[in-house]
Write a protein that holds these residues in place. Sequence first.
Motif, PDB file in Angstrom:
ATOM      1  N   ALA A 144      -5.978   2.852  -1.284  1.00 24.23           N
ATOM      2  CA  ALA A 144      -6.065   2.008  -2.475  1.00 24.23           C
ATOM      3  C   ALA A 144      -4.942   0.979  -2.376  1.00 24.23           C
ATOM      4  CB  ALA A 144      -5.928   2.838  -3.741  1.00 24.23           C
ATOM      5  N   PHE A 145      -5.088  -0.149  -3.050  1.00 17.57           N
ATOM      6  CA  PHE A 145      -4.184  -1.272  -2.832  1.00 17.57           C
ATOM      7  C   PHE A 145      -3.394  -1.655  -4.085  1.00 17.57           C
ATOM      8  CE2 PHE A 145      -7.095  -1.650   0.666  1.00 17.57           C
ATOM      9  CZ  PHE A 145      -6.352  -2.211   1.696  1.00 17.57           C
ATOM     10  N   PHE A 146      -2.220  -2.213  -3.826  1.00 21.45           N
ATOM     11  CA  PHE A 146      -1.425  -2.840  -4.876  1.00 21.45           C
ATOM     12  C   PHE A 146      -2.171  -4.082  -5.350  1.00 21.45           C
ATOM     13  CE2 PHE A 146       2.360  -5.432  -6.179  1.00 21.45           C
ATOM     14  CZ  PHE A 146       2.828  -4.573  -7.156  1.00 21.45           C
ATOM     15  N   PRO A 147      -2.159  -4.380  -6.664  1.00 23.40           N
ATOM     16  CA  PRO A 147      -3.004  -5.473  -7.172  1.00 23.40           C
ATOM     17  C   PRO A 147      -2.491  -6.888  -6.933  1.00 23.40           C
ATOM     18  CG  PRO A 147      -1.865  -4.394  -8.980  1.00 23.40           C
ATOM     19  CD  PRO A 147      -1.587  -3.574  -7.759  1.00 23.40           C
ATOM     20  N   ILE A 148      -1.299  -7.035  -6.342  1.00 22.95           N
ATOM     21  CA  ILE A 148      -0.784  -8.361  -5.989  1.00 22.95           C
ATOM     22  C   ILE A 148      -0.848  -8.513  -4.471  1.00 22.95           C
ATOM     23  CG2 ILE A 148       1.190  -9.931  -6.096  1.00 22.95           C
ATOM     24  CD1 ILE A 148       0.017  -9.271  -8.821  1.00 22.95           C
ATOM     25  N   ALA A 149      -1.358  -9.655  -3.993  1.00 23.75           N
ATOM     26  CA  ALA A 149      -1.503  -9.864  -2.554  1.00 23.75           C
ATOM     27  C   ALA A 149      -0.153  -9.838  -1.847  1.00 23.75           C
ATOM     28  CB  ALA A 149      -2.205 -11.199  -2.295  1.00 23.75           C
ATOM     29  N   GLU A 150      -0.183  -9.420  -0.599  1.00 21.36           N
ATOM     30  CA  GLU A 150       1.030  -9.359   0.215  1.00 21.36           C
ATOM     31  C   GLU A 150       1.655 -10.755   0.348  1.00 21.36           C
ATOM     32  OE1 GLU A 150       1.800  -6.891   4.134  1.00 21.36           O
ATOM     33  OE2 GLU A 150       0.845  -8.802   4.644  1.00 21.36           O
ATOM     34  N   GLY A 151       2.973 -10.805   0.244  1.00 25.72           N
ATOM     35  CA  GLY A 151       3.686 -12.063   0.433  1.00 25.72           C
ATOM     36  C   GLY A 151       3.911 -12.871  -0.838  1.00 25.72           C
ATOM     37  N   PHE A 152       3.398 -12.418  -1.969  1.00 25.48           N
ATOM     38  CA  PHE A 152       3.567 -13.135  -3.233  1.00 25.48           C
ATOM     39  C   PHE A 152       4.574 -12.396  -4.113  1.00 25.48           C
ATOM     40  CE2 PHE A 152      -0.287 -14.793  -1.537  1.00 25.48           C
ATOM     41  CZ  PHE A 152      -0.372 -16.092  -2.004  1.00 25.48           C
ATOM     42  N   ARG A 153       5.429 -13.159  -4.762  1.00 23.49           N
ATOM     43  CA  ARG A 153       6.518 -12.590  -5.539  1.00 23.49           C
ATOM     44  C   ARG A 153       6.008 -12.019  -6.860  1.00 23.49           C
ATOM     45  NH1 ARG A 153      11.403 -16.761  -5.872  1.00 23.49           N
ATOM     46  NH2 ARG A 153      12.357 -14.893  -6.802  1.00 23.49           N
ATOM     47  N   TYR A 154       6.675 -10.974  -7.319  1.00 21.21           N
ATOM     48  CA  TYR A 154       6.324 -10.330  -8.590  1.00 21.21           C
ATOM     49  C   TYR A 154       7.484  -9.456  -9.014  1.00 21.21           C
ATOM     50  CZ  TYR A 154       5.765  -6.169  -5.742  1.00 21.21           C
ATOM     51  OH  TYR A 154       6.012  -5.130  -4.880  1.00 21.21           O
ATOM     52  N   PHE A 155       7.464  -9.010 -10.253  1.00 22.98           N
ATOM     53  CA  PHE A 155       8.358  -7.936 -10.673  1.00 22.98           C
ATOM     54  C   PHE A 155       7.690  -7.151 -11.793  1.00 22.98           C
ATOM     55  CE2 PHE A 155       9.698 -11.574 -13.208  1.00 22.98           C
ATOM     56  CZ  PHE A 155       9.881 -11.059 -14.496  1.00 22.98           C
ATOM     57  N   HIS A 156       8.105  -5.896 -11.922  1.00 24.37           N
ATOM     58  CA  HIS A 156       7.490  -4.979 -12.876  1.00 24.37           C
ATOM     59  C   HIS A 156       8.046  -5.190 -14.285  1.00 24.37           C
ATOM     60  CE1 HIS A 156       5.448  -2.299  -9.957  1.00 24.37           C
ATOM     61  NE2 HIS A 156       6.458  -2.601  -9.167  1.00 24.37           N
ATOM     62  N   ASP A 157       7.217  -4.916 -15.266  1.00 26.24           N
ATOM     63  CA  ASP A 157       7.674  -4.828 -16.645  1.00 26.24           C
ATOM     64  C   ASP A 157       8.539  -3.577 -16.773  1.00 26.24           C
ATOM     65  OD1 ASP A 157       8.033  -4.751 -19.360  1.00 26.24           O
ATOM     66  OD2 ASP A 157       5.910  -4.916 -19.883  1.00 26.24           O
ATOM     67  N   ASN A 158       9.735  -3.717 -17.331  1.00 22.47           N
ATOM     68  CA  ASN A 158      10.627  -2.575 -17.481  1.00 22.47           C
ATOM     69  C   ASN A 158      10.328  -1.749 -18.724  1.00 22.47           C
ATOM     70  OD1 ASN A 158      12.160  -3.053 -15.139  1.00 22.47           O
ATOM     71  ND2 ASN A 158      13.397  -4.592 -16.191  1.00 22.47           N
ATOM     72  N   THR A 268       3.280   1.493  -9.091  1.00 18.04           N
ATOM     73  CA  THR A 268       4.481   1.506  -8.252  1.00 18.04           C
ATOM     74  C   THR A 268       4.231   2.269  -6.964  1.00 18.04           C
ATOM     75  OG1 THR A 268       5.846   1.423 -10.259  1.00 18.04           O
ATOM     76  CG2 THR A 268       6.947   2.066  -8.225  1.00 18.04           C
ATOM     77  N   PHE A 269       3.519   3.362  -7.043  1.00 23.44           N
ATOM     78  CA  PHE A 269       3.132   4.146  -5.860  1.00 23.44           C
ATOM     79  C   PHE A 269       2.324   3.293  -4.882  1.00 23.44           C
ATOM     80  CE2 PHE A 269      -0.546   6.910  -4.435  1.00 23.44           C
ATOM     81  CZ  PHE A 269       0.104   7.536  -3.381  1.00 23.44           C
ATOM     82  N   LEU A 270       1.444   2.430  -5.389  1.00 22.22           N
ATOM     83  CA  LEU A 270       0.567   1.628  -4.540  1.00 22.22           C
ATOM     84  C   LEU A 270       1.281   0.455  -3.872  1.00 22.22           C
ATOM     85  CD1 LEU A 270      -2.680   1.499  -6.738  1.00 22.22           C
ATOM     86  CD2 LEU A 270      -2.205   2.967  -4.768  1.00 22.22           C
ATOM     87  N   GLU A 271       2.529   0.203  -4.242  1.00 28.62           N
ATOM     88  CA  GLU A 271       3.276  -0.910  -3.622  1.00 28.62           C
ATOM     89  C   GLU A 271       3.351  -0.786  -2.111  1.00 28.62           C
ATOM     90  OE1 GLU A 271       6.729  -2.985  -6.022  1.00 28.62           O
ATOM     91  OE2 GLU A 271       6.869  -0.821  -6.269  1.00 28.62           O
ATOM     92  N   LYS A 272       3.181   0.411  -1.605  1.00 30.70           N
ATOM     93  CA  LYS A 272       3.294   0.633  -0.163  1.00 30.70           C
ATOM     94  C   LYS A 272       2.078   0.122   0.606  1.00 30.70           C
ATOM     95  CE  LYS A 272       5.746   4.753  -1.564  1.00 30.70           C
ATOM     96  NZ  LYS A 272       5.641   4.277  -2.961  1.00 30.70           N
ATOM     97  N   ASN A 273       1.033  -0.272  -0.103  1.00 28.94           N
ATOM     98  CA  ASN A 273      -0.183  -0.715   0.568  1.00 28.94           C
ATOM     99  C   ASN A 273      -0.652  -2.032  -0.056  1.00 28.94           C
ATOM    100  OD1 ASN A 273      -2.227  -0.451   2.512  1.00 28.94           O
ATOM    101  ND2 ASN A 273      -3.621   0.477   1.031  1.00 28.94           N
ATOM    102  N   LYS A 274      -0.284  -3.136   0.582  1.00 35.59           N
ATOM    103  CA  LYS A 274      -0.638  -4.465   0.069  1.00 35.59           C
ATOM    104  C   LYS A 274      -1.648  -5.126   0.994  1.00 35.59           C
ATOM    105  CE  LYS A 274       3.860  -5.037  -2.120  1.00 35.59           C
ATOM    106  NZ  LYS A 274       5.162  -5.704  -2.067  1.00 35.59           N
ATOM    107  N   SER A 275      -2.535  -5.893   0.407  1.00 31.52           N
ATOM    108  CA  SER A 275      -3.581  -6.573   1.180  1.00 31.52           C
ATOM    109  C   SER A 275      -3.091  -7.938   1.643  1.00 31.52           C
ATOM    110  CB  SER A 275      -4.837  -6.728   0.309  1.00 31.52           C
ATOM    111  OG  SER A 275      -5.895  -7.310   1.045  1.00 31.52           O
TER     112      SER A 275
END
Length: 294
Positions: A144-158, A268-275
Amino acid sequence: MSSCFHRLISLFVAVIAAFVASCTAVPSIPRQKTVHIPHQALTDALQFDIESQNTDTPVDWISLLAFLAATYGNDFSGYQKSDLQAIRNRFTNGESMETLKFSPDYYETFSSVLKAYAGPFYRQSKNPIDSDSPLWNAGYGLRAFFPIAEGFRYFHDNNPKSSGHRLFCNDGTPIIAIEGGTIEKITPDNCGGQQLGIRSFDQKRYYDYVHLSPDTFSQNPLQEGSVVLAGDVIGYLKKTNCKCASMPHLFIGIHVDNIRIDTHQIITFLEKNKSAVIKDGNEYRRKYQLYIPQ
């Protein structure tokens, strides 16, 4: 007479109040129907699963988490990797499920949410000889994939929300399908953007992707009924006039019937797999395909 009348009135008011409370109370969800597992526990369990695949005693990451939940009473606030490792060791030493403290309810709940996220797959990768002909490689692990494409900047809501999770990123960022499925809904999100709803192939999980650009669907063949695969580009983020946050953000919801999910931990777990994506004219598309055997 007066005191008796007052007691009757008081009793009547109490009965009415109890009836109203029973009608308006939010139904509680049993502890066995919640998935509030820290992302580190998810990562550790899956790593133990992956490491065991070529051994005589393979272990299943969902079973490890279910046994740990039974030990913790499904309260992972004091999670220690050593606790999970101890359960893994008992499995690999040949101890049977019956001799371990276990609740099948946890296994059923966790499987409904997480089972499809990991397993065998075939993934394309770069061909060093012919860049136009990617290689296919068999693998096992996160699919399963992280919802932001690889190489694009983002940050999580705290400040994680109970109904989902926000990822702050730039306007126009490609958004990725976490899991494959069928598009059930494309509707306005009441903030100037669009909301996309995808139902997983096994019908168990429903994903909301909120604050996408309307241009995604006017220039793209995606429509209600379209099939998407895990890792596909499904849209682009739009800066909306949402009052909940001034910065552009993607809101993600993961829903399973009668189960409460900590979406923040899963994302956060899915961050390890980006498309990985590449530009194709004015659009982005995935760079490498993934095939998941049924």
